[in-house]
Design a protein around this motif. Sequence first.
Motif, PDB file in Angstrom:
ATOM      1  N   GLU A   1       0.825  -1.204   0.000  1.00 26.68           N
ATOM      2  CA  GLU A   1       0.000   0.000   0.000  1.00 26.68           C
ATOM      3  C   GLU A   1       0.861   1.256   0.000  1.00 26.68           C
ATOM      4  O   GLU A   1       0.544   2.242  -0.635  1.00 26.68           O
ATOM      5  N   LYS A   2       1.973   1.223   0.732  1.00 27.64           N
ATOM      6  CA  LYS A   2       2.843   2.393   0.812  1.00 27.64           C
ATOM      7  C   LYS A   2       3.542   2.664  -0.513  1.00 27.64           C
ATOM      8  O   LYS A   2       3.878   3.799  -0.812  1.00 27.64           O
ATOM      9  N   LEU A   3       3.773   1.631  -1.311  1.00 27.45           N
ATOM     10  CA  LEU A   3       4.429   1.819  -2.601  1.00 27.45           C
ATOM     11  C   LEU A   3       3.599   2.675  -3.537  1.00 27.45           C
ATOM     12  O   LEU A   3       4.134   3.426  -4.353  1.00 27.45           O
ATOM     13  N   TYR A   4       2.277   2.556  -3.460  1.00 28.62           N
ATOM     14  CA  TYR A   4       1.398   3.202  -4.424  1.00 28.62           C
ATOM     15  C   TYR A   4       0.723   4.454  -3.892  1.00 28.62           C
ATOM     16  O   TYR A   4      -0.139   5.005  -4.552  1.00 28.62           O
TER      17      TYR A   4
ATOM     18  N   SER B   1       1.046   8.280  -6.652  1.00 29.97           N
ATOM     19  CA  SER B   1       2.496   8.200  -6.658  1.00 29.97           C
ATOM     20  C   SER B   1       2.954   7.855  -8.071  1.00 29.97           C
ATOM     21  O   SER B   1       2.165   7.389  -8.893  1.00 29.97           O
ATOM     22  N   PRO B   2       4.214   8.069  -8.378  1.00 30.46           N
ATOM     23  CA  PRO B   2       4.705   7.691  -9.712  1.00 30.46           C
ATOM     24  C   PRO B   2       4.496   6.202 -10.014  1.00 30.46           C
ATOM     25  O   PRO B   2       4.206   5.832 -11.152  1.00 30.46           O
ATOM     26  N   ALA B   3       4.613   5.353  -9.010  1.00 33.94           N
ATOM     27  CA  ALA B   3       4.405   3.922  -9.230  1.00 33.94           C
ATOM     28  C   ALA B   3       2.956   3.631  -9.604  1.00 33.94           C
ATOM     29  O   ALA B   3       2.690   2.823 -10.501  1.00 33.94           O
ATOM     30  N   LEU B   4       2.022   4.289  -8.956  1.00 31.30           N
ATOM     31  CA  LEU B   4       0.611   4.086  -9.277  1.00 31.30           C
ATOM     32  C   LEU B   4       0.282   4.634 -10.666  1.00 31.30           C
ATOM     33  O   LEU B   4      -0.487   4.034 -11.413  1.00 31.30           O
ATOM     34  N   GLN B   5       0.891   5.752 -11.024  1.00 33.27           N
ATOM     35  CA  GLN B   5       0.679   6.302 -12.359  1.00 33.27           C
ATOM     36  C   GLN B   5       1.176   5.343 -13.428  1.00 33.27           C
ATOM     37  O   GLN B   5       0.524   5.146 -14.454  1.00 33.27           O
TER      38      GLN B   5
ATOM     39  N   ARG C   1      -1.286   2.355 -13.752  1.00 35.93           N
ATOM     40  CA  ARG C   1      -2.570   2.646 -14.389  1.00 35.93           C
ATOM     41  C   ARG C   1      -2.451   3.006 -15.857  1.00 35.93           C
ATOM     42  O   ARG C   1      -3.426   2.951 -16.594  1.00 35.93           O
ATOM     43  N   LYS C   2      -1.269   3.393 -16.316  1.00 34.56           N
ATOM     44  CA  LYS C   2      -1.076   3.899 -17.669  1.00 34.56           C
ATOM     45  C   LYS C   2      -1.575   2.954 -18.761  1.00 34.56           C
ATOM     46  O   LYS C   2      -2.221   3.396 -19.713  1.00 34.56           O
ATOM     47  N   PRO C   3      -1.335   1.648 -18.717  1.00 29.67           N
ATOM     48  CA  PRO C   3      -1.810   0.776 -19.796  1.00 29.67           C
ATOM     49  C   PRO C   3      -3.333   0.681 -19.903  1.00 29.67           C
ATOM     50  O   PRO C   3      -3.854   0.273 -20.935  1.00 29.67           O
ATOM     51  N   PHE C   4      -4.051   1.053 -18.871  1.00 32.10           N
ATOM     52  CA  PHE C   4      -5.502   0.875 -18.846  1.00 32.10           C
ATOM     53  C   PHE C   4      -6.274   2.153 -19.175  1.00 32.10           C
ATOM     54  O   PHE C   4      -7.501   2.131 -19.196  1.00 32.10           O
ATOM     55  N   VAL C   5      -5.581   3.255 -19.433  1.00 29.92           N
ATOM     56  CA  VAL C   5      -6.267   4.533 -19.641  1.00 29.92           C
ATOM     57  C   VAL C   5      -7.174   4.487 -20.863  1.00 29.92           C
ATOM     58  O   VAL C   5      -8.344   4.869 -20.796  1.00 29.92           O
TER      59      VAL C   5
END
Length: 82
Positions: free
Chosen positions: A8-11, A20-24, A27-31
Amino acid sequence: MEHQPTREKLYSTSKGYGFSPALQRTRKPFVVRNLVTLAALLTFTGSVYGYSLYAVQQDDFSDVPLPSALPGVQDVTSKEEK
């Protein structure tokens, strides 16, 4: 021993909100797929709503008799207003 951050802390950001950059990156492939799904759902919903309004507009209720007064309901308007 090095402390490993939880999943959870990673995202999440340090303040607990935002992406966070990791969450971005995650999610990028699913936009595009998410936007196509959104467009499809909005189109379907709008079509059903539009068709419903169109169908009701065509109904002719002239053959349905209207009651002059409902039982148990008194007319509170004055005779002059009618």
